[in-house]
Design a protein around this motif. Structure first.
Motif, PDB file in Angstrom:
ATOM      1  N   ALA A 294     -28.624 -12.906  62.778  1.00 30.35           N
ATOM      2  CA  ALA A 294     -30.142 -12.951  62.224  1.00 30.35           C
ATOM      3  C   ALA A 294     -30.539 -11.886  61.068  1.00 30.35           C
ATOM      4  O   ALA A 294     -30.844 -12.276  59.899  1.00 30.35           O
ATOM      5  N   PHE A 295     -30.112 -10.816  61.288  1.00 31.60           N
ATOM      6  CA  PHE A 295     -30.351  -9.750  60.291  1.00 31.60           C
ATOM      7  C   PHE A 295     -29.423 -10.076  59.191  1.00 31.60           C
ATOM      8  O   PHE A 295     -29.741  -9.841  58.088  1.00 31.60           O
ATOM      9  N   PHE A 296     -28.023 -10.235  59.465  1.00 31.61           N
ATOM     10  CA  PHE A 296     -27.345 -10.396  58.574  1.00 31.61           C
ATOM     11  C   PHE A 296     -27.696 -11.495  57.474  1.00 31.61           C
ATOM     12  O   PHE A 296     -27.438 -11.636  56.214  1.00 31.61           O
ATOM     13  N   LEU A 297     -27.976 -12.683  58.195  1.00 38.56           N
ATOM     14  CA  LEU A 297     -28.521 -13.968  57.325  1.00 38.56           C
ATOM     15  C   LEU A 297     -29.559 -13.874  56.555  1.00 38.56           C
ATOM     16  O   LEU A 297     -29.834 -14.365  55.545  1.00 38.56           O
ATOM     17  N   LYS A 298     -30.512 -13.229  57.265  1.00 37.16           N
ATOM     18  CA  LYS A 298     -31.736 -12.647  56.635  1.00 37.16           C
ATOM     19  C   LYS A 298     -31.576 -12.118  55.531  1.00 37.16           C
ATOM     20  O   LYS A 298     -32.234 -12.130  54.215  1.00 37.16           O
ATOM     21  N   LYS A 299     -30.427 -10.980  55.271  1.00 39.31           N
ATOM     22  CA  LYS A 299     -30.230 -10.270  54.179  1.00 39.31           C
ATOM     23  C   LYS A 299     -29.603 -10.974  52.954  1.00 39.31           C
ATOM     24  O   LYS A 299     -29.773 -10.697  51.757  1.00 39.31           O
ATOM     25  N   LYS A 300     -29.002 -12.158  53.466  1.00 42.94           N
ATOM     26  CA  LYS A 300     -28.521 -13.050  52.340  1.00 42.94           C
ATOM     27  C   LYS A 300     -29.626 -13.911  52.139  1.00 42.94           C
ATOM     28  O   LYS A 300     -29.212 -14.806  51.104  1.00 42.94           O
ATOM     29  N   GLY A 301     -30.588 -14.046  52.286  1.00 44.67           N
ATOM     30  CA  GLY A 301     -31.813 -14.772  51.693  1.00 44.67           C
ATOM     31  C   GLY A 301     -32.344 -15.834  52.461  1.00 44.67           C
ATOM     32  O   GLY A 301     -33.145 -16.724  52.125  1.00 44.67           O
ATOM     33  N   PHE A 302     -31.653 -16.212  53.684  1.00 30.64           N
ATOM     34  CA  PHE A 302     -32.162 -17.203  54.566  1.00 30.64           C
ATOM     35  C   PHE A 302     -33.337 -16.855  55.420  1.00 30.64           C
ATOM     36  O   PHE A 302     -33.367 -15.704  55.851  1.00 30.64           O
ATOM     37  N   ASN A 303     -34.168 -17.922  55.861  1.00 26.55           N
ATOM     38  CA  ASN A 303     -35.178 -17.534  56.822  1.00 26.55           C
ATOM     39  C   ASN A 303     -34.788 -18.428  58.226  1.00 26.55           C
ATOM     40  O   ASN A 303     -34.006 -19.403  57.893  1.00 26.55           O
ATOM     41  N   LEU A 304     -34.922 -17.739  59.244  1.00 26.40           N
ATOM     42  CA  LEU A 304     -34.395 -18.015  60.428  1.00 26.40           C
ATOM     43  C   LEU A 304     -35.595 -18.333  61.532  1.00 26.40           C
ATOM     44  O   LEU A 304     -36.597 -17.806  61.465  1.00 26.40           O
ATOM     45  N   ILE A 305     -34.911 -18.812  62.525  1.00 25.67           N
ATOM     46  CA  ILE A 305     -35.875 -18.921  63.890  1.00 25.67           C
ATOM     47  C   ILE A 305     -34.919 -18.769  64.956  1.00 25.67           C
ATOM     48  O   ILE A 305     -33.481 -19.437  65.001  1.00 25.67           O
TER      49      ILE A 305
END
Length: 320
Positions: free
Chosen positions: A135-146
């Motif tokens: 989640a941290f990795f993808l958020k750093k790539k600009g994605f929002n998650l749940i």
């Protein structure tokens, strides 16, 4: 073929894989310096080193057979033993060439949102922690998650995910312990649609001792998610603990027997000399390794780089 998006230096990668590299390379180096001629005994020693590196019997036999065929075809002589080092590396590289390893980020961008990833794996492999790191990795790539806490059989898993979601600042959908996991997944996808998030991470239980129950549960989660998003889950990621060596092979066999595993995350690679499982798993199951865990910190989830991994096995170049 290989994914080369990682900007980290070779030195950093080598440091993260130090135990695997030193265990394999030191033995290979010792063998090549100790031997002065190419004979059957030499090949037997290479086979022993490959097996002890947890590459696996099937893959080791394949490498050795191909090596022997090339030696016979090229008519290598004792004085050309240094060529065998390069040949061995090429044989291992060849195992990776036909494995399709698509960029997860690209797939997320191309697919209609939200992109649903179901995380599977036995208890104790670091699955819940890996979800937080991913989640941290993808958020750093600009994605929002749940995140959906669908492992409702372990209170610790729900609590741990809640800590990670707060740390990463990503919403968590949860219910009470022993709630229906499919219901949690359903709620998570509905929430994801209403919030217009890019990625959904669904945690699942890992009670492999009850294989039939787990298979039925994962199948139910998938069916229920399709009621909300027809293509869900878009990705099924299997989390493995590299330090378990040959046991990791057995886990892959069991999971792919009842779910379509699309990629693998290999954890705890920095603390083990059994990193050869990477080679065996990718060869035997043709499932790409997407990420590797190389530490306890939140940023210690890295994109797997096949070329750098193999180079770390064989560098520095042996001069004989």
């Amino acid at each position: 073929m290989f994914f080369l998006k990682n900007k980290e230096t070779k030195e950093t990668f080598d440091r993260e894989l130090k135990k695997t590299r030193e265990s394999f390379f030191s033995r290979i180096k010792s063998l090549f310096f100790r031997k002065s001629k190419l004979d059957t005994d030499f090949i037997d020693h290479i086979e022993e080193i490959l097996l002890s590196s947890d590459i696996g019997t099937e893959t080791t036999i394949k490498i050795i057979n191909n090596l022997e065929k090339k030696i016979q075809k090229e008519k290598y002589r004792g004085g050309e033993i240094q060529k065998l080092y390069k040949l061995l590396k090429e044989e291992i590289e060849f195992l990776f060439k036909n494995i399709k390893n698509e960029c997860l980020e690209q797939k997320i961008k191309e697919e209609r949102k939200p992109y649903v990833i179901m995380m599977v794996g036995v208890n104790g492999v670091g699955k819940t922690t890996t979800i937080g790191k991913l989640a941290f990795f993808l958020k750093k790539k600009g994605f929002n998650l749940i995140i959906g806490a669908a492992d409702t059989f372990r209170e610790a898993a729900i609590n741990q995910l809640e800590i990670w979601s707060n740390t990463v600042n990503v919403p968590l959908i949860k219910q009470h312990m022993y709630a229906d996991p499919a219901s949690v997944a359903y709620d998570t996808l509905q929430s994801a649609q209403s919030r217009k998030v890019d990625v959904v991470l669904i945690d699942t239980a890992g009670r492999l001792q009850n294989r039939i129950g787990l298979m039925e549960e994962l199948a139910k989660i998938s069916r229920v998610m399709k009621k909300v998003i027809s293509k869900a889950p878009h990705e099924i990621m299997l989390v493995l603990d590299a330090s378990t060596g040959q046991n990791a092979f057995e886990q892959v066999k069991k999971f792919i027997s009842f779910v379509k595993v699309s990629s693998i995350i290999l954890t705890k690679l920095e603390g083990t000399a059994k990193g050869g499982v990477v080679i065996g798993i990718m060869d035997q199951f043709q499932v790409p390794i997407q990420y590797i865990g190389v530490g306890e910190k939140i940023q210690d989830l890295k994109e797997f780089n096949g070329k750098k991994f193999i180079d770390s096995f064989f560098l520095p170049q042996i001069q004989i």
